[in-house]
Write a protein that holds these residues in place. Sequence first.
Motif, PDB file in Angstrom:
ATOM      1  N   ILE A 296       0.757  13.515   6.423  1.00  0.00           N
ATOM      2  CA  ILE A 296       1.294  12.169   6.426  1.00  0.00           C
ATOM      3  C   ILE A 296       0.958  11.813   4.910  1.00  0.00           C
ATOM      4  O   ILE A 296       1.694  11.136   4.241  1.00  0.00           O
ATOM      5  CB  ILE A 296       0.957  11.492   7.489  1.00  0.00           C
ATOM      6  N   LEU A 297      -0.416  11.876   4.456  1.00  0.00           N
ATOM      7  CA  LEU A 297      -0.875  11.208   3.397  1.00  0.00           C
ATOM      8  C   LEU A 297       0.095  11.888   2.123  1.00  0.00           C
ATOM      9  O   LEU A 297       0.393  11.014   1.235  1.00  0.00           O
ATOM     10  CB  LEU A 297      -2.271  11.543   3.147  1.00  0.00           C
ATOM     11  N   ILE A 298       0.306  13.156   2.305  1.00  0.00           N
ATOM     12  CA  ILE A 298       1.136  13.740   1.049  1.00  0.00           C
ATOM     13  C   ILE A 298       2.400  13.277   0.971  1.00  0.00           C
ATOM     14  O   ILE A 298       2.975  12.992  -0.151  1.00  0.00           O
ATOM     15  CB  ILE A 298       0.829  15.431   1.223  1.00  0.00           C
TER      16      ILE A 298
ATOM     17  N   ASN B  50       0.863  -1.160   0.054  1.00  0.00           N
ATOM     18  CA  ASN B  50       0.107  -0.040  -0.185  1.00  0.00           C
ATOM     19  C   ASN B  50       1.078   1.017   0.210  1.00  0.00           C
ATOM     20  O   ASN B  50       1.777   1.217   0.674  1.00  0.00           O
ATOM     21  CB  ASN B  50      -1.065   0.103   1.236  1.00  0.00           C
ATOM     22  N   ILE B  51       0.332   2.203  -0.934  1.00  0.00           N
ATOM     23  CA  ILE B  51       1.212   3.481  -1.044  1.00  0.00           C
ATOM     24  C   ILE B  51       0.821   4.399   0.086  1.00  0.00           C
ATOM     25  O   ILE B  51       1.866   5.129   0.783  1.00  0.00           O
ATOM     26  CB  ILE B  51       0.950   4.130  -2.290  1.00  0.00           C
ATOM     27  N   PHE B  52      -0.261   4.402   0.745  1.00  0.00           N
ATOM     28  CA  PHE B  52      -0.841   5.194   1.559  1.00  0.00           C
ATOM     29  C   PHE B  52      -1.055   4.416   2.831  1.00  0.00           C
ATOM     30  O   PHE B  52      -1.691   3.476   2.892  1.00  0.00           O
ATOM     31  CB  PHE B  52      -1.842   6.003   1.322  1.00  0.00           C
ATOM     32  N   ASN B  53      -1.115   5.137   4.002  1.00  0.00           N
ATOM     33  CA  ASN B  53      -1.184   4.429   5.254  1.00  0.00           C
ATOM     34  C   ASN B  53      -2.935   4.332   5.464  1.00  0.00           C
ATOM     35  O   ASN B  53      -3.528   5.108   5.358  1.00  0.00           O
ATOM     36  CB  ASN B  53      -0.859   5.568   6.470  1.00  0.00           C
ATOM     37  N   PRO B  54      -3.370   3.025   5.586  1.00  0.00           N
ATOM     38  CA  PRO B  54      -4.643   2.715   5.417  1.00  0.00           C
ATOM     39  C   PRO B  54      -5.432   3.330   6.497  1.00  0.00           C
ATOM     40  O   PRO B  54      -6.600   3.645   5.919  1.00  0.00           O
ATOM     41  CB  PRO B  54      -4.532   1.464   5.593  1.00  0.00           C
ATOM     42  N   ALA B  55      -5.072   3.547   7.550  1.00  0.00           N
ATOM     43  CA  ALA B  55      -5.763   4.136   8.666  1.00  0.00           C
ATOM     44  C   ALA B  55      -6.197   5.724   8.221  1.00  0.00           C
ATOM     45  O   ALA B  55      -7.177   6.065   8.313  1.00  0.00           O
ATOM     46  CB  ALA B  55      -5.357   4.101   9.941  1.00  0.00           C
ATOM     47  N   LEU B  56      -5.149   6.095   7.861  1.00  0.00           N
ATOM     48  CA  LEU B  56      -5.356   7.677   7.632  1.00  0.00           C
ATOM     49  C   LEU B  56      -6.230   7.831   6.312  1.00  0.00           C
ATOM     50  O   LEU B  56      -7.090   8.854   6.216  1.00  0.00           O
ATOM     51  CB  LEU B  56      -4.037   8.352   7.511  1.00  0.00           C
ATOM     52  N   ILE B  57      -6.177   6.954   5.526  1.00  0.00           N
ATOM     53  CA  ILE B  57      -6.846   7.052   4.378  1.00  0.00           C
ATOM     54  C   ILE B  57      -8.424   6.534   4.829  1.00  0.00           C
ATOM     55  O   ILE B  57      -9.389   7.554   4.289  1.00  0.00           O
ATOM     56  CB  ILE B  57      -6.660   5.816   3.230  1.00  0.00           C
TER      57      ILE B  57
ATOM     58  N   MET C 211       1.633   6.902  13.007  1.00  0.00           N
ATOM     59  CA  MET C 211       1.293   6.989  11.610  1.00  0.00           C
ATOM     60  C   MET C 211       2.330   7.179  10.792  1.00  0.00           C
ATOM     61  O   MET C 211       2.508   6.517   9.662  1.00  0.00           O
ATOM     62  CB  MET C 211       0.223   8.028  11.551  1.00  0.00           C
ATOM     63  N   ALA C 212       3.234   8.302  10.818  1.00  0.00           N
ATOM     64  CA  ALA C 212       4.439   8.759  10.047  1.00  0.00           C
ATOM     65  C   ALA C 212       5.494   7.740   9.854  1.00  0.00           C
ATOM     66  O   ALA C 212       5.969   7.484   8.945  1.00  0.00           O
ATOM     67  CB  ALA C 212       4.880   9.839  10.408  1.00  0.00           C
ATOM     68  N   THR C 213       5.449   6.992  10.927  1.00  0.00           N
ATOM     69  CA  THR C 213       6.467   5.830  11.084  1.00  0.00           C
ATOM     70  C   THR C 213       6.414   4.461  10.506  1.00  0.00           C
ATOM     71  O   THR C 213       7.193   3.621  10.585  1.00  0.00           O
ATOM     72  CB  THR C 213       7.097   5.673  12.438  1.00  0.00           C
TER      73      THR C 213
END
Lengths: 317, 210
Positions: free
Chosen positions: A291-293, A120-127, A249-251
């Motif tokens: 973080i997503l960006i 996954n490219i993006f953090n799923p929880a943040l998406i 999240m960022a880690t």
Amino acid sequence: MESGKLIVSSSPHQFTAISTPIIMSDVLFALMPACFAGVWFFGLRALGMIAACVGSAVVTEALLQKLCGKPITVSDYSAAVTGLLLALVVPPDLPIWVGVFGSVFSISIAKFTFGGLGHNIFNPALIGRAFLLASWPVFMTKWRWPIQEAPWMPGFDAVTTATPLVLMKHFNVKVPYNMLFFGKVAGTIGETSAIAILLGAAYLMYRGHIGIRIPFSFIGTVVVITALFGQDPLFHVLTGGLLLGAFFMATDYVTSPVTPKGKVAYGIGCGVLVALIRLYGGYPEGVCYAILIMNAATALIERYTLPRKFGEVKKLA
Amino acid sequence: MSFKSEFNKGIINENPAFRMLLGMCPTLAISLAISNGIGMGLAATFVLVGSNVIISALRKVTPGRIRIPIFIVVIATFVTTVDLIMAAFLPDLHEVLGIFIPLIVVNCIIFARAEAFASQRGIIDSLADGLGMGIGWTLALCGLSAIRELLGTGTLLAIPDFGFAGIRIFSQGLAAVMAILPPGGFITLGLLIGLLNLITNRRKTKRQQV
């Protein structure tokens, strides 16, 4: 040399016993203080939200893997971590079914359609959170002061109010540090208590699962920028989702750079975006989008920060 | 190839939106309500059939080097017709579809059919091709819009031109607004394409086993 007994294999040649289930269960354990603080401050409803999000994330992953004939890997706890992180970044009064939708979206769209864990490219929880914020903005921006505690309105059980960041941005009210530190403020279930998050983060660092580069460059950048713009940096560190985002999240291994220099660049990028959104953006809080960006920029950062191979000579210009 | 097979290929096997991924811009932008989908789809079908027939009829007198400008003139004629008719009789729909009606002139579906099909084939075949492609695209738009309209607003079949607010399936407050925002369009389209591919692949493997 004993010819014939030489084993030729490709790297890596060193193995450790640390595996995905161990890391993920450590992350779950590290999030327990934040969960406990959330339930303590926002009541059993928060516990219901946590259970619903974790449960639906695990069930979604298992169902999708079964439907597509893939090996079922819910026992590595990664889906549970996603569900738990999502529950921690939604408001306590969010209807449970909305949280379940967010959890299903996180796993199915943000994780599974990209190929599952590690792809996954993006953090799923943040998406999941971004999806909920775009889909049900009314539910997602309804905040409540923790039970029994609303200093300027005594005599009420619960008070619908704004988060400390909103209070400061639009009403110029500054919530005292001690309330922010222990988490007796309005916010998402898991983000309010700084001490609970720091406890969990310290455990993860002690276990060696997260380094200091990403979280410290992230938070440090926010401190420097907010101080430069004449704001109170400590207030900005303690409010909103900054601590939770920076440490948990960022880690995320999958969506952050692996190179040492890249980690610092990534953290600084997150910090700049958070500070910009908080100071100038339309939203009061920007950790999720920052973080997503930067997740999107991860591949690019890695490309430009590749360490030199052993023996490689710098190219002459 | 018969009329029927030329017509049929546009519906599923060579569906412009789901199979050839042509005309993505209007597909994503206007598929917010079923009425938009039907309006846009029928407008494009009219242009497709008209331009396909004319371009096919003119194919022997069209010099190859200036064929693109000729296509544009033919297509633009039909687009202007549709644009003015819609503005006169369906003003609300015309307002919603806005720039996407004039932009049919440069729609990839229509160009692709003109260049790849109508300029090389007979009039009857081109008519069937235009009709099939147009209806295939209309169906794709309707399917996409139906999902997005239902999830994003909680209603189905709202038609502002007839003063019809649509059938309410669930309350507005429960609707996932993202479905009618751009990301909702991309995600819904992606899932539909995936689903369609899954079904056709399963059928193919079954046929091979038989």
